[in-house]
Write a protein that holds these residues in place. Structure first.
Motif, mmCIF file in Angstrom:
data_model
loop_
_atom_site.group_PDB
_atom_site.id
_atom_site.type_symbol
_atom_site.label_atom_id
_atom_site.label_comp_id
_atom_site.label_asym_id
_atom_site.label_seq_id
_atom_site.Cartn_x
_atom_site.Cartn_y
_atom_site.Cartn_z
ATOM 1 N N GLU A 293 -4.982 3.821 -7.262
ATOM 2 C CA GLU A 293 -4.249 3.641 -6.011
ATOM 3 C C GLU A 293 -4.380 4.866 -5.116
ATOM 4 N N LYS A 294 -4.406 6.058 -5.715
ATOM 5 C CA LYS A 294 -4.573 7.259 -4.905
ATOM 6 C C LYS A 294 -5.926 7.241 -4.214
ATOM 7 N N MET A 295 -6.969 6.861 -4.948
ATOM 8 C CA MET A 295 -8.298 6.760 -4.361
ATOM 9 C C MET A 295 -8.302 5.796 -3.170
ATOM 10 N N LYS A 296 -7.697 4.639 -3.373
ATOM 11 C CA LYS A 296 -7.709 3.634 -2.320
ATOM 12 C C LYS A 296 -6.884 4.063 -1.102
ATOM 13 N N LEU A 297 -5.685 4.605 -1.345
ATOM 14 C CA LEU A 297 -4.814 5.015 -0.244
ATOM 15 C C LEU A 297 -5.431 6.160 0.551
ATOM 16 N N ARG A 298 -6.012 7.123 -0.143
ATOM 17 C CA ARG A 298 -6.520 8.323 0.534
ATOM 18 C C ARG A 298 -7.898 8.117 1.161
ATOM 19 N N LYS B 79 -14.951 15.806 2.760
ATOM 20 C CA LYS B 79 -14.474 17.188 2.775
ATOM 21 C C LYS B 79 -12.968 17.344 2.561
ATOM 22 N N GLU B 80 -12.198 16.285 2.872
ATOM 23 C CA GLU B 80 -10.749 16.424 2.767
ATOM 24 C C GLU B 80 -10.105 15.460 1.776
ATOM 25 N N ALA B 81 -10.559 14.207 1.739
ATOM 26 C CA ALA B 81 -9.929 13.243 0.837
ATOM 27 C C ALA B 81 -10.470 13.355 -0.594
ATOM 28 N N SER B 82 -11.774 13.365 -0.756
ATOM 29 C CA SER B 82 -12.365 13.349 -2.099
ATOM 30 C C SER B 82 -11.985 14.543 -2.970
ATOM 31 N N PRO B 83 -11.968 15.772 -2.423
ATOM 32 C CA PRO B 83 -11.698 16.927 -3.293
ATOM 33 C C PRO B 83 -10.340 16.920 -3.982
ATOM 34 N N ILE B 84 -9.366 16.174 -3.449
ATOM 35 C CA ILE B 84 -8.037 16.216 -4.064
ATOM 36 C C ILE B 84 -7.719 14.933 -4.836
ATOM 37 N N LEU B 85 -8.744 14.082 -5.081
ATOM 38 C CA LEU B 85 -8.533 12.878 -5.877
ATOM 39 C C LEU B 85 -8.588 13.200 -7.363
ATOM 40 N N ASP B 86 -7.916 12.374 -8.157
ATOM 41 C CA ASP B 86 -7.993 12.486 -9.608
ATOM 42 C C ASP B 86 -9.243 11.756 -10.098
ATOM 43 N N GLU B 87 -9.610 11.981 -11.338
ATOM 44 C CA GLU B 87 -10.736 11.248 -11.916
ATOM 45 C C GLU B 87 -10.375 9.764 -12.004
ATOM 46 N N VAL B 88 -11.294 8.917 -11.543
ATOM 47 C CA VAL B 88 -11.082 7.471 -11.574
ATOM 48 C C VAL B 88 -12.146 6.862 -12.482
ATOM 49 N N LYS B 89 -11.745 6.499 -13.677
ATOM 50 C CA LYS B 89 -12.699 5.991 -14.665
ATOM 51 C C LYS B 89 -13.334 4.687 -14.196
ATOM 52 N N GLY B 90 -14.650 4.624 -14.344
ATOM 53 C CA GLY B 90 -15.379 3.411 -13.998
ATOM 54 C C GLY B 90 -15.721 3.285 -12.535
ATOM 55 N N ILE B 91 -15.395 4.302 -11.733
ATOM 56 C CA ILE B 91 -15.663 4.247 -10.294
ATOM 57 C C ILE B 91 -16.640 5.355 -9.914
ATOM 58 N N ASP B 92 -17.740 4.980 -9.250
ATOM 59 C CA ASP B 92 -18.663 5.947 -8.644
ATOM 60 C C ASP B 92 -18.152 6.214 -7.231
ATOM 61 N N LEU B 93 -17.610 7.410 -7.020
ATOM 62 C CA LEU B 93 -16.913 7.706 -5.770
ATOM 63 C C LEU B 93 -17.828 7.606 -4.554
ATOM 64 N N GLU B 94 -19.068 8.077 -4.687
ATOM 65 C CA GLU B 94 -19.997 8.002 -3.556
ATOM 66 C C GLU B 94 -20.309 6.546 -3.209
ATOM 67 N N THR C 144 0.742 -1.225 -8.906
ATOM 68 C CA THR C 144 -0.448 -2.030 -8.619
ATOM 69 C C THR C 144 -1.274 -1.370 -7.530
ATOM 70 N N MET C 145 -2.546 -1.671 -7.529
ATOM 71 C CA MET C 145 -3.431 -1.289 -6.416
ATOM 72 C C MET C 145 -4.072 -2.563 -5.892
ATOM 73 N N VAL C 146 -3.879 -2.836 -4.610
ATOM 74 C CA VAL C 146 -4.380 -4.070 -4.012
ATOM 75 C C VAL C 146 -5.352 -3.715 -2.892
ATOM 76 N N ASN D 167 0.827 -1.207 0.000
ATOM 77 C CA ASN D 167 0.000 0.000 0.000
ATOM 78 C C ASN D 167 0.860 1.256 0.000
ATOM 79 N N ILE D 168 1.562 1.460 -1.091
ATOM 80 C CA ILE D 168 2.364 2.658 -1.289
ATOM 81 C C ILE D 168 1.957 3.249 -2.626
ATOM 82 N N GLN D 169 1.696 4.550 -2.632
ATOM 83 C CA GLN D 169 1.324 5.180 -3.889
ATOM 84 C C GLN D 169 2.475 5.060 -4.882
ATOM 85 N N HIS D 170 2.165 4.682 -6.126
ATOM 86 C CA HIS D 170 3.170 4.448 -7.163
ATOM 87 C C HIS D 170 4.169 3.391 -6.685
ATOM 88 N N ASN D 171 3.657 2.279 -6.161
ATOM 89 C CA ASN D 171 4.540 1.296 -5.516
ATOM 90 C C ASN D 171 5.592 0.726 -6.470
#
Length: 490
Positions: free
Chosen positions: A292-297, A337-352, A227-229, A191-195
């Motif tokens: 991976e950013k979505m998952k880590l954050r 309020k803190e994690a979601s606003p700074i995420l990148d677009e994640v194709k195929g994922i409904d963030l809510e 990878t994102m695990v 679980n490291i970003q850009h592992n």
């Protein structure tokens, strides 16, 4: 009945097991760090692939590089690599199955030769890693390779007597190069970003100092896919072992328990072939970074939010935190309020929907993931999971109050080592002595804890954060109750 190959035919009368002939399997993957997560994730995917089709060239050899790996080595050797995977659903349903994809296990801390030979074997096409965040030997603030590590200094002087993952990878890759063999892929599953990028950068830093020509070969020939695990895998308990004995009459010295959710997203970049994991649900992409950013954050940071604050309040498990409506509301406020606003677009994922699923997974009453496990090695986790989010929000002018409370609570947690009820907190962290020493200066020097630049960078110099942190940490020390602070912010 003892779980082993001899008894497998009888055991599969009561539990599902390998449909493939394990005797036909060859080792094509070497995995360093055979913990519960690997056995609930990569080893399971491999097992499923072997059940589905002819994937006989992709058996796994486990590797342990630390003396602490002796127990899992002995267990898997005695059980011929077999183990039980116990999947616990929120509704109480339990699924158990025997996994057969691990064929061998080698220890390298005393006798590195056989490990190097196995990694250098022409049949080995992938070396994968779950060595935890702390195993990558980088400064969490600067990101630079730590050449002061005594084991690294030893390896630079004694390259044929490796101690760390970098020494072993270098020795094996050198042997392959010298023998004219193609390179293997190095695949991080931590679980490291850009592992993958991190692994590549650290390995090249090491080899450039040891053998610049070899470093050039690695740079050109070795692939390091990101990878994102994802799968929550709590520590195995005696109750899990007893469950198998009482329910099925099976003696498994170290089964693995996990939640039903599983995910693996991998960049399709390999040096020398790969298993067809897409046949069993693995998602191959060109760029894994947004996932991976979505998952880590969200997941990993969310775990730390619950863990640190829950430890101080006295909650013992993550699901106990999620039975507390204040913790649930606080977690969602942090994510929204803190994690979601700074995420990148994640194709195929409904963030809510993804955040909703995290709440369901954290609340699973049958997983009972301990707060102490989630808080373990926070010095390696929080800079990547939580502090990075805080730093981005400072740049963007976003909310920082929810993450700041977690850091203030981490200071109190490191200093006092007791919860709100006065009970001792189990703290597992390689940096615990330094964390405690810095935290204990807080009453006379309020910024002492966050002046640890290896963890926090220059956050102490940021006026907005520093002011909020001082007010928050002083209130935590006054009230000694994270829950009261959380409630006041909602």
């Amino acid at each position: 009945m003892q779980l082993n190959q001899k008894n497998l035919g009888l055991i599969t009368n009561v539990l599902s097991g390998p449909k493939y002939d394990r005797k036909r399997l060859k080792i094509g993957m070497v995995h360093i760090g055979v913990g519960g997560f690997h056995r609930a994730h990569q080893a399971l995917y491999t097992h499923q692939l072997q059940d589905k089709m002819d994937a006989s060239e992709w058996g796994i050899c486990g590797i342990g590089l630390r003396s602490g790996d002796q127990k899992i080595h002995d267990v898997l050797k005695n059980q011929d690599g077999l183990y039980t995977l116990i999947i616990k659903h929120p509704d109480g349903t339990i699924e158990s199955q025997i996994i057969g994809s691990i064929l061998d296990f080698l220890l390298g801390h005393d006798t590195p030769g056989p490990v190097i030979e196995r990694m250098a074997d022409p049949a080995t096409k992938i070396v994968s890693l779950t060595i935890t965040e702390g195993g990558y030997n980088f400064n969490p603030s600067t990101g630079e390779f730590d050449f002061e590590n005594p084991d690294i200094r030893h390896e630079l002087s004694n390259p044929n007597s490796p101690k760390t993952v970098y020494g072993f990878l270098t020795a094996a890759l050198k042997k392959r190069r010298d023998e004219g063999l193609p390179a293997f892929t190095v695949m991080s599953c931590d679980n490291i970003q850009h592992n993958g990028d991190m692994t590549r950068e650290m390995l090249l830093s090491f080899t450039r100092k040891l053998d610049p020509e070899l470093a050039k070969w690695i740079e050109n020939e070795v692939q390091f896919p990101n990878t994102m695990v994802d799968r929550i895998t709590p520590v195995t308990t005696q109750a899990d072992i007893t469950y198998l004995q009482d329910t099925y009459g099976i003696e498994d010295a170290w089964p693995v328990t996990c939640e039903p959710f599983i995910q693996w997203v991998v960049e399709d970049r390999f040096s020398n072939g790969r298993p067809e994991f897409e046949k069993v649900g693995v998602q191959f992409v060109t760029d894994v970074k947004p996932y991976e950013k979505m998952k880590l954050r969200l997941l990993n940071a969310g775990h730390s939010v619950l863990g640190i604050l829950g430890a101080i309040h006295g909650h013992k498990t993550i699901n106990a935190c999620m039975e507390d409506k204040i913790f649930v509301a606080y977690l969602r406020a942090f994510m929204d309020k803190e994690a979601s606003p700074i995420l990148d677009e994640v194709k195929g994922i409904d963030l809510e929907s993804y955040k909703d699923s995290l709440e369901t997974r954290f609340a699973n009453p049958n997983i009972k993931d301990s707060v102490s496990r989630i808080c373990s090695e926070s010095s390696a986790k929080l800079p990547k999971f939580l502090i990075a989010t805080l730093q981005e929000n400072l740049i963007e002018g976003g909310s920082i109050q929810f993450a700041t409370l977690v850091i203030a609570a981490w200071c109190y947690y490191s200093d006092k080592g007791i919860n709100h009820q006065g009970e001792p907190i189990e703290i597992i962290d390689v940096m615990h002595a330094e964390l405690q020493q810095a935290a204990k200066r807080t009453k006379t020097e309020p910024l002492a804890f966050i002046k640890q630049e290896s963890l926090f960078g220059d956050l102490a110099k940021n006026e907005r954060f520093a002011q909020l942190y001082v007010a928050t940490v002083q209130q935590i020390y006054k009230d000694r109750d994270s829950r009261k602070q959380m409630q006041s912010m909602l």
